[in-house]
Motif scaffolding. Structure first.
Motif, short mmCIF file in Angstrom:
data_model
loop_
_atom_site.label_atom_id
_atom_site.label_comp_id
_atom_site.label_asym_id
_atom_site.label_seq_id
_atom_site.Cartn_x
_atom_site.Cartn_y
_atom_site.Cartn_z
N TYR A 16 37.32 -36.64 -23.35
CA TYR A 16 37.77 -35.35 -22.80
C TYR A 16 36.58 -34.74 -21.97
O TYR A 16 36.83 -33.65 -21.63
N GLY A 17 35.46 -35.45 -21.70
CA GLY A 17 34.62 -34.96 -20.75
C GLY A 17 33.58 -34.06 -21.49
O GLY A 17 33.48 -33.92 -22.70
N GLY A 18 33.43 -32.95 -20.82
CA GLY A 18 32.69 -31.69 -21.35
C GLY A 18 33.20 -30.40 -20.72
O GLY A 18 33.69 -30.01 -19.78
N LEU A 19 32.62 -29.38 -21.59
CA LEU A 19 32.85 -27.84 -21.12
C LEU A 19 31.81 -27.15 -21.13
O LEU A 19 30.47 -27.37 -22.05
N ASN A 20 31.78 -25.81 -20.57
CA ASN A 20 30.55 -25.06 -20.34
C ASN A 20 31.24 -23.71 -20.21
O ASN A 20 32.24 -23.46 -19.83
N VAL A 21 30.30 -22.84 -21.13
CA VAL A 21 30.68 -21.50 -20.92
C VAL A 21 29.65 -20.71 -20.16
O VAL A 21 28.31 -20.52 -20.44
N HIS A 22 30.15 -19.98 -19.05
CA HIS A 22 29.20 -19.52 -18.20
C HIS A 22 29.54 -17.89 -18.18
O HIS A 22 30.69 -17.52 -17.57
N PRO A 23 28.39 -17.08 -18.22
CA PRO A 23 28.64 -15.66 -18.36
C PRO A 23 28.62 -14.95 -17.11
O PRO A 23 27.99 -14.19 -16.69
N LEU B 185 33.98 -34.96 -26.97
CA LEU B 185 33.86 -33.71 -26.06
C LEU B 185 32.55 -33.22 -26.29
O LEU B 185 31.73 -33.12 -27.36
N VAL B 186 31.84 -32.97 -24.97
CA VAL B 186 30.59 -32.36 -25.18
C VAL B 186 30.80 -30.77 -24.55
O VAL B 186 31.39 -30.66 -23.59
N VAL B 187 30.28 -30.18 -25.22
CA VAL B 187 30.03 -28.53 -25.07
C VAL B 187 28.62 -28.25 -24.80
O VAL B 187 27.84 -28.38 -25.62
N ALA B 188 28.35 -27.57 -23.67
CA ALA B 188 27.05 -27.16 -23.29
C ALA B 188 27.01 -25.69 -22.77
O ALA B 188 27.69 -25.25 -22.23
N VAL B 189 26.08 -24.95 -23.41
CA VAL B 189 26.10 -23.61 -23.41
C VAL B 189 24.77 -23.12 -23.33
O VAL B 189 23.99 -23.31 -24.44
N SER B 190 24.32 -22.69 -22.37
CA SER B 190 22.90 -22.14 -22.06
C SER B 190 21.84 -23.22 -22.41
O SER B 190 20.85 -22.94 -22.93
N PHE B 191 22.21 -24.71 -22.01
CA PHE B 191 21.27 -25.50 -22.65
C PHE B 191 19.96 -26.00 -21.87
O PHE B 191 18.87 -26.12 -22.17
N GLY B 192 20.17 -25.77 -20.48
CA GLY B 192 19.12 -25.66 -19.53
C GLY B 192 18.76 -27.23 -19.07
O GLY B 192 18.06 -27.47 -18.05
#
Length: 358
Positions: free
Chosen positions: A147-154, A127-134
Motif C-alpha cells: 500500500y505504499g507510504g503515508l505522511n502526516v504534514h502539519p 505500509l510505510v508511515v513516516a512522520v517528522s522522520f527527516g
C-alpha cells in the motif's frame, strides 16, 4: 467429511460414537481482510512507522490504539527511528530521539539507523508511515509495501512544504494553517497526493500561540486524520485527491541559528515577537559585541517614533528594547554568555547603565 458419506455409513458411525471426535478439529486462523468505510477491502496492515519527535509520537499512539481496538485493520507496528545524537558542551551527552522511549513503553519492536542504505525491514510490512522522520524513504522500501507510504504534514499543502512548517506558520504570521495526510513520494519530500486535509479555511493560529502549543494541537488533529485515512480506505488504489488549498504558498526550510537572530535596527516589534514564539530562544548582539540569548519577550504596550532602537534599562530593573517601528518590548528572561541560564537581565542592565554614564 461426515456429511459426504453415504447415509448407511453415516448412521453406522453415529450409532458407534467412539468413532467420532469429541470436538470438531480446530482450523488455523486465516488472515481476514478489513472492510473500510468506503467499501474497499485491505489486508490487515503491518506498518513500518518512521518517526522522531512529539508530533510523530501522537500519530504512533493513535495507530497503536487503533491496533488494539481493530486488529483486522492494523495487525502490527514496527518503529524505525534515528540513533541518539551527541549534544552539550564537548558533545559528551547523548540525546535520545523522543519516540524511542514511547516505542519502548508500548512494547513495540524498533529499528535504529541513520540511513536507509543497507537497511531491510525485519518483518513483512505492507505500509510505510513516516512522520517528522527527516529521511526520504527510498523507492526500494516503498515499492516493497503493498500500500505504499503515508505522511502526516502539519500544513495546508502545497503551502509550507519543508521540514519546519509549524515554525514557519508563525514566522510568516499565517492566520490559518492545518494538517495534510499525503502519500509518500519516492524521490521528493511533500510532493505526494493529498488524501485528507483540514477543512477550509483551516485551523486558526491563536494570538500569542507558540510553535510548541500549535504543534500539540496539530499533532492531535493529524493523528486522528491518519487513523481516519486508514479506516476510510483512502490509502487503497484507486486513490482520490482531497487537497483543496489554493492560496499563497511558501517554503518552510529547516530552521537555522540565523533564523533566531533578532536585529532591533531592522525588525518591527511584531516580527520580533513572532520569532520568539516560533523558535523559543532567540539571540541578539549586545553593544559590547557579546551574544545575548533571549528566552522570553513581551509587548510593552508603548509606541513611539522617538529614541534609538536597541536595548535600554527601564524603571524597576526591567530590560527593554525598541524595534524599528518604534514599538517597545520587554525582555523578561535572558542568559548572558558564561552566566546562569535565565539570569542575564541584571548583568545587561548594569552594563547599559555603565555605558550611559560614559
Amino acid at each position: 467429511m461426515l456429511w459426504r458419506l453415504p447415509a448407511p455409513v453415516r448412521a453406522l458411525l453415529v450409532s458407534n460414537s467412539q468413532f467420532l471426535p469429541l470436538h470438531r478439529p480446530v482450523r488455523p486462523n486465516r488472515t481476514r481482510c478489513h472492510s473500510t468505510a468506503s467499501g474497499k477491502r485491505a489486508d490487515p496492515l503491518r506498518i513500518l512507522f518512521c518517526g522522531s519527535d512529539a508530533f510523530s509520537i501522537r500519530s504512533l499512539l493513535a495507530l497503536n490504539k487503533a491496533r488494539q481496538h481493530s486488529p483486522t485493520l492494523i495487525d502490527a507496528i514496527h518503529v524505525a527511528h534515528r540513533p541518539a545524537k551527541p549534544t552539550g558542551r564537548g558533545l559528551k551527552v547523548l540525546r535520545e530521539v523522543p519516540i524511542a522511549s514511547t516505542a519502548s513503553s508500548l512494547c513495540l519492536p524498533t529499528s535504529v539507523f541513520d540511513t536507509f542504505t543497507g537497511y531491510t525491514p525485519p518483518f513483512p510490512y505492507n505500509l510505510v508511515v513516516a512522520v517528522s522522520f527527516g529521511l526520504l524513504v527510498p523507492p526500494r522500501i516503498l515499492n516493497a509495501a503493498k500500500y505504499g507510504g503515508l505522511n502526516v504534514h502539519p500544513s495546508l499543502l502545497p503551502d509550507l512544504r519543508g521540514s519546519a512548517p509549524i515554525e514557519h506558520a508563525i514566522l510568516k504570521r499565517r492566520e490559518y494553517t492545518g494538517v495534510s495526510v499525503q502519500t509518500l513520494h519516492p524521490t521528493k519530500f511533500d510532493e505526494g497526493l493529498v488524501l485528507k486535509q483540514t477543512d477550509a479555511p483551516g485551523i486558526r493560529v491563536a494570538d500569542g500561540e507558540t510553535a510548541v502549543q500549535l504543534g500539540e494541537r496539530l499533532g492531535e488533529l493529524g493523528a486522528q486524520m491518519l487513523v481516519d485515512v486508514l479506516k476510510e480506505g483512502r490509502f487503497i488504489e484507486p486513490r482520490e485527491a482531497a487537497g483543496w488549498y489554493a492560496g499563497r504558498t511558501d517554503y518552510a526550510p529547516k530552521i537555522t541559528k540565523q533564523d533566531a537572530f533578532v536585529d532591533f535596527d531592522t525588525m518591527e516589534l511584531g516580527r520580533i515577537l513572532a520569532v520568539n514564539r516560533a523558535l523559543g530562544d532567540v539571540w541578539c548582539r549586545l553593544p559590547n559585541g557579546e551574544r545575548l540569548v533571549v528566552h522570553e519577550v513581551a509587548d510593552a504596550g508603548r509606541r513611539s517614533g522617538d529614541g534609538p532602537t536597541g536595548l535600554s534599562a527601564g524603571l524597576g530593573g526591567t530590560l527593554l528594547f525598541r524595534a524599528k517601528c518604534g514599538g517597545e518590548g520587554v525582555i523578561t528572561s535572558s542568559t548572558y554568555p558564561g552566566g546562569r541560564k535565565g539570569h542575564g537581565n541584571g548583568k545587561v542592565i548594569k552594563m547599559l547603565k555603565a555605558q550611559a554614564k560614559i
